[in-house]
Design a protein around this motif. Structure first.
Motif, mmCIF file in Angstrom:
data_model
loop_
_atom_site.group_PDB
_atom_site.id
_atom_site.type_symbol
_atom_site.label_atom_id
_atom_site.label_comp_id
_atom_site.label_asym_id
_atom_site.label_seq_id
_atom_site.Cartn_x
_atom_site.Cartn_y
_atom_site.Cartn_z
ATOM 1 N N ALA A 168 0.477 -1.330 0.196
ATOM 2 C CA ALA A 168 0.278 -0.151 0.368
ATOM 3 C C ALA A 168 0.660 0.864 0.542
ATOM 4 O O ALA A 168 2.137 0.989 0.724
ATOM 5 C CB ALA A 168 -1.628 0.142 1.041
ATOM 6 N N ARG A 169 0.439 1.981 -0.543
ATOM 7 C CA ARG A 169 1.599 3.532 -0.733
ATOM 8 C C ARG A 169 0.833 3.962 0.699
ATOM 9 O O ARG A 169 -0.252 4.086 1.447
ATOM 10 C CB ARG A 169 1.020 4.140 -1.573
ATOM 11 C CG ARG A 169 -1.048 4.499 -1.690
ATOM 12 C CD ARG A 169 -1.519 5.980 -0.694
ATOM 13 N NE ARG A 169 -2.719 5.977 -1.375
ATOM 14 C CZ ARG A 169 -3.260 7.203 -0.233
ATOM 15 N NH1 ARG A 169 -2.755 8.445 0.334
ATOM 16 N NH2 ARG A 169 -4.515 7.358 -0.803
ATOM 17 N N ASN A 170 1.841 4.953 1.689
ATOM 18 C CA ASN A 170 1.587 5.712 2.942
ATOM 19 C C ASN A 170 0.624 6.803 2.387
ATOM 20 O O ASN A 170 -0.225 6.823 3.006
ATOM 21 C CB ASN A 170 3.309 6.054 3.752
ATOM 22 C CG ASN A 170 4.192 4.630 3.921
ATOM 23 O OD1 ASN A 170 3.337 3.491 4.259
ATOM 24 N ND2 ASN A 170 5.265 4.256 4.252
ATOM 25 N N SER A 174 -3.838 6.751 6.101
ATOM 26 C CA SER A 174 -5.449 6.082 6.446
ATOM 27 C C SER A 174 -5.266 4.967 5.661
ATOM 28 O O SER A 174 -5.895 3.334 5.850
ATOM 29 C CB SER A 174 -6.813 7.006 6.401
ATOM 30 O OG SER A 174 -6.153 7.320 5.500
ATOM 31 N N ASN A 175 -4.130 4.920 4.174
ATOM 32 C CA ASN A 175 -5.145 3.857 3.427
ATOM 33 C C ASN A 175 -4.535 2.974 3.820
ATOM 34 O O ASN A 175 -4.512 1.288 3.691
ATOM 35 C CB ASN A 175 -4.454 4.337 1.889
ATOM 36 C CG ASN A 175 -3.955 3.487 1.021
ATOM 37 O OD1 ASN A 175 -5.034 2.899 0.320
ATOM 38 N ND2 ASN A 175 -2.760 3.470 0.793
ATOM 39 N N ALA A 176 -2.708 2.495 4.409
ATOM 40 C CA ALA A 176 -2.301 2.154 4.180
ATOM 41 C C ALA A 176 -2.489 0.926 5.914
ATOM 42 O O ALA A 176 -2.315 0.026 6.449
ATOM 43 C CB ALA A 176 -0.676 2.053 4.441
ATOM 44 N N MET A 177 -2.953 1.896 6.558
ATOM 45 C CA MET A 177 -2.877 1.368 7.933
ATOM 46 C C MET A 177 -4.500 0.543 8.197
ATOM 47 O O MET A 177 -4.240 -0.284 8.989
ATOM 48 C CB MET A 177 -2.968 2.062 8.710
ATOM 49 C CG MET A 177 -3.826 1.840 10.396
ATOM 50 S SD MET A 177 -2.882 1.313 11.561
ATOM 51 C CE MET A 177 -2.234 2.221 12.265
ATOM 52 N N HIS A 206 11.011 15.461 -1.939
ATOM 53 C CA HIS A 206 10.289 14.632 -1.743
ATOM 54 C C HIS A 206 8.839 14.172 -0.770
ATOM 55 O O HIS A 206 9.447 14.606 0.036
ATOM 56 C CB HIS A 206 11.535 12.897 -1.500
ATOM 57 C CG HIS A 206 12.129 13.453 -1.128
ATOM 58 N ND1 HIS A 206 11.906 12.630 0.694
ATOM 59 C CD2 HIS A 206 13.574 13.663 -0.668
ATOM 60 C CE1 HIS A 206 12.695 12.736 1.363
ATOM 61 N NE2 HIS A 206 13.744 13.549 0.891
ATOM 62 N N ALA A 207 8.360 13.142 -0.638
ATOM 63 C CA ALA A 207 8.067 13.437 0.439
ATOM 64 C C ALA A 207 7.722 11.685 1.157
ATOM 65 O O ALA A 207 7.136 11.204 1.735
ATOM 66 C CB ALA A 207 6.334 13.053 -0.028
ATOM 67 N N ALA A 208 9.262 11.398 1.136
ATOM 68 C CA ALA A 208 8.945 9.994 1.565
ATOM 69 C C ALA A 208 9.919 9.706 2.894
ATOM 70 O O ALA A 208 11.117 10.119 3.545
ATOM 71 C CB ALA A 208 9.963 9.202 1.024
ATOM 72 N N ASN A 209 8.648 10.537 4.494
ATOM 73 C CA ASN A 209 9.430 10.916 5.793
ATOM 74 C C ASN A 209 8.103 10.640 6.385
ATOM 75 O O ASN A 209 7.971 10.708 7.594
ATOM 76 C CB ASN A 209 9.305 12.416 5.995
ATOM 77 C CG ASN A 209 7.801 13.177 5.383
ATOM 78 O OD1 ASN A 209 6.998 12.157 4.900
ATOM 79 N ND2 ASN A 209 8.097 14.376 5.145
ATOM 80 N N PHE A 210 7.902 9.893 5.703
ATOM 81 C CA PHE A 210 6.178 9.125 6.909
ATOM 82 C C PHE A 210 6.698 7.469 7.410
ATOM 83 O O PHE A 210 7.089 6.967 6.643
ATOM 84 C CB PHE A 210 4.624 9.428 6.009
ATOM 85 C CG PHE A 210 3.682 8.288 7.110
ATOM 86 C CD1 PHE A 210 3.338 9.790 7.794
ATOM 87 C CD2 PHE A 210 3.155 7.402 7.438
ATOM 88 C CE1 PHE A 210 2.555 9.387 8.582
ATOM 89 C CE2 PHE A 210 2.064 7.017 8.413
ATOM 90 C CZ PHE A 210 1.219 7.853 9.104
ATOM 91 N N THR A 243 -2.031 5.689 -5.525
ATOM 92 C CA THR A 243 -1.663 4.820 -5.394
ATOM 93 C C THR A 243 -0.611 3.913 -6.471
ATOM 94 O O THR A 243 0.071 3.034 -6.424
ATOM 95 C CB THR A 243 -2.826 4.161 -5.921
ATOM 96 O OG1 THR A 243 -4.397 4.257 -5.127
ATOM 97 C CG2 THR A 243 -2.680 2.465 -6.299
ATOM 98 N N SER A 244 -0.169 5.044 -7.611
ATOM 99 C CA SER A 244 0.799 4.769 -8.766
ATOM 100 C C SER A 244 2.302 3.884 -8.089
ATOM 101 O O SER A 244 3.275 3.107 -8.767
ATOM 102 C CB SER A 244 0.275 5.546 -9.924
ATOM 103 O OG SER A 244 -0.230 5.958 -10.368
ATOM 104 N N TYR A 245 2.219 4.710 -6.632
ATOM 105 C CA TYR A 245 3.220 4.644 -6.393
ATOM 106 C C TYR A 245 3.603 2.932 -5.570
ATOM 107 O O TYR A 245 4.455 2.686 -6.012
ATOM 108 C CB TYR A 245 3.744 5.469 -5.033
ATOM 109 C CG TYR A 245 4.051 7.456 -5.492
ATOM 110 C CD1 TYR A 245 5.466 7.391 -5.472
ATOM 111 C CD2 TYR A 245 3.392 7.988 -5.913
ATOM 112 C CE1 TYR A 245 5.474 9.113 -6.274
ATOM 113 C CE2 TYR A 245 2.951 8.983 -6.008
ATOM 114 C CZ TYR A 245 4.607 9.606 -6.552
ATOM 115 O OH TYR A 245 5.120 10.478 -7.255
ATOM 116 N N ALA A 246 2.678 2.512 -5.417
ATOM 117 C CA ALA A 246 2.749 1.250 -4.547
ATOM 118 C C ALA A 246 2.767 0.287 -5.187
ATOM 119 O O ALA A 246 3.582 -0.515 -5.924
ATOM 120 C CB ALA A 246 1.348 1.208 -4.089
ATOM 121 N N LEU A 247 1.596 0.465 -7.118
ATOM 122 C CA LEU A 247 1.608 -0.504 -7.584
ATOM 123 C C LEU A 247 3.510 -0.001 -9.087
ATOM 124 O O LEU A 247 4.106 -0.886 -9.334
ATOM 125 C CB LEU A 247 1.244 0.253 -9.210
ATOM 126 C CG LEU A 247 -0.635 0.549 -9.003
ATOM 127 C CD1 LEU A 247 -1.326 1.162 -9.736
ATOM 128 C CD2 LEU A 247 -1.192 -1.426 -8.603
#
Length: 285
Positions: A168-170, A174-177, A206-210, A243-247
């Motif tokens: 799942a994308r982060n 809420s989506n991942a959880m 970038h937004a890769a900090n969660f 979602t495309s990041y997860a894909l």
């Protein structure tokens, strides 16, 4: 050969909710966790933050249904990208307030919390993120847990057992959880959260900090755009850019999995809101 074109070698499933005007994942959270509670508490003003616009549309939808005043906080940059969802929110009667600063979800959330604590006697905050004070984290988790429960149910029906891998994308969490919570105690299942790496993890853009308590990885914007195109052409599903990041991570994941691996990717929303943004970027390549 592309990993996504080899999916016939592995069982796979998309948890998909693009049939509705408002994301069914978000509506589940809004209806079950917040809107009815606000009515019970006698609060007639609702505020919410939104980035991609899905949570804002769902909140506005429920407020219209129950006759609640609706205020949506949104970053200026996100508003530029999500014109379609802004139109939907306003059409449903919501007031959409723009914020500068970082111009993204961070500022929208900060302003919504400030509004809430200032007007707490009349206002209820419908939070769509894994953020905020207790008990919001638990409320968001429980109201989105239907995603994981349905995934387990469908896996048992389709495969006769559990999935091996969940992706799942982060984003706001809420989506991942929603997908992961049902399977956290299943130690034999890999939980993979994918973050937006923008121009790359070392680029500063970038937004890769969660941070989550699962395996977390990242995917660049270019990789996500390619996955956006690929799923549309192979499956007839136009996914959200989020979602495309997860894909896109499947390109890296699939070659490492043995044949017969059962995995679920949470396709968290419809991509019609993103087609103009995607088209603008794809024309540059």
């Amino acid at each position: 050969m592309s990993a996504l074109s080899e999916l016939e070698t592995a069982f796979h499933s998309l948890s998909k909710d693009d049939k509705f005007q408002a994301s069914s994942e978000e509506l589940a959270g809004v209806l079950k966790g917040y809107a009815l509670l606000a009515k019970h508490l006698g609060k007639n003003r609702i505020i919410a933050e939104t980035g991609a616009g899905q949570h804002g549309v769902a909140t506005a939808t429920v407020c219209a249904r129950f006759g609640l005043q609706c205020v949506i906080d949104m970053g200026a940059q996100d508003m530029e990208r999500q014109a379609l969802n802004i139109f939907r929110m306003r059409l449903l009667g919501a007031e959409v307030i723009v914020h500068s600063g970082t111009a993204t979800l961070k500022d929208a959330t900060s302003e919504a919390i400030q509004d809430w604590v200032t007007n707490v006697e009349t206002t209820h905050y419908i939070l769509g993120l894994i953020a905020g004070p207790h008990p919001y984290l638990m409320m968001v988790r429980e109201s989105h847990a239907v995603v994981g429960k349905e995934a387990r149910k469908q896996a048992l029906e389709k495969w006769g057992g559990k999935p091996d891998v969940l992706v799942a994308r982060n984003g706001g969490g809420s989506n991942a959880m929603g997908l992961f919570n049902e399977f956290v105690k299943d130690k034999d299942i890999r939980l993979i959260g994918v973050e937006a790496a923008g121009f790359g993890p070392d680029s500063g853009k970038h937004a890769a900090n969660f941070v989550v308590a699962v395996l977390s990885t990242s995917v660049t914007d270019e990789e996500a755009l390619e996955a956006f195109k690929r799923l549309s052409r192979l499956e007839g599903i136009i996914p959200m850019l989020e979602t495309s990041y997860a894909l896109a991570y499947l390109e890296k994941l699939c070659p490492t999995l043995p044949n017969g691996t059962k995995f679920v990717v949470n396709c968290s929303g419809r991509g019609d809101k993103d087609v103009q943004t995607a088209n603008k970027h794809l024309q540059r390549t």
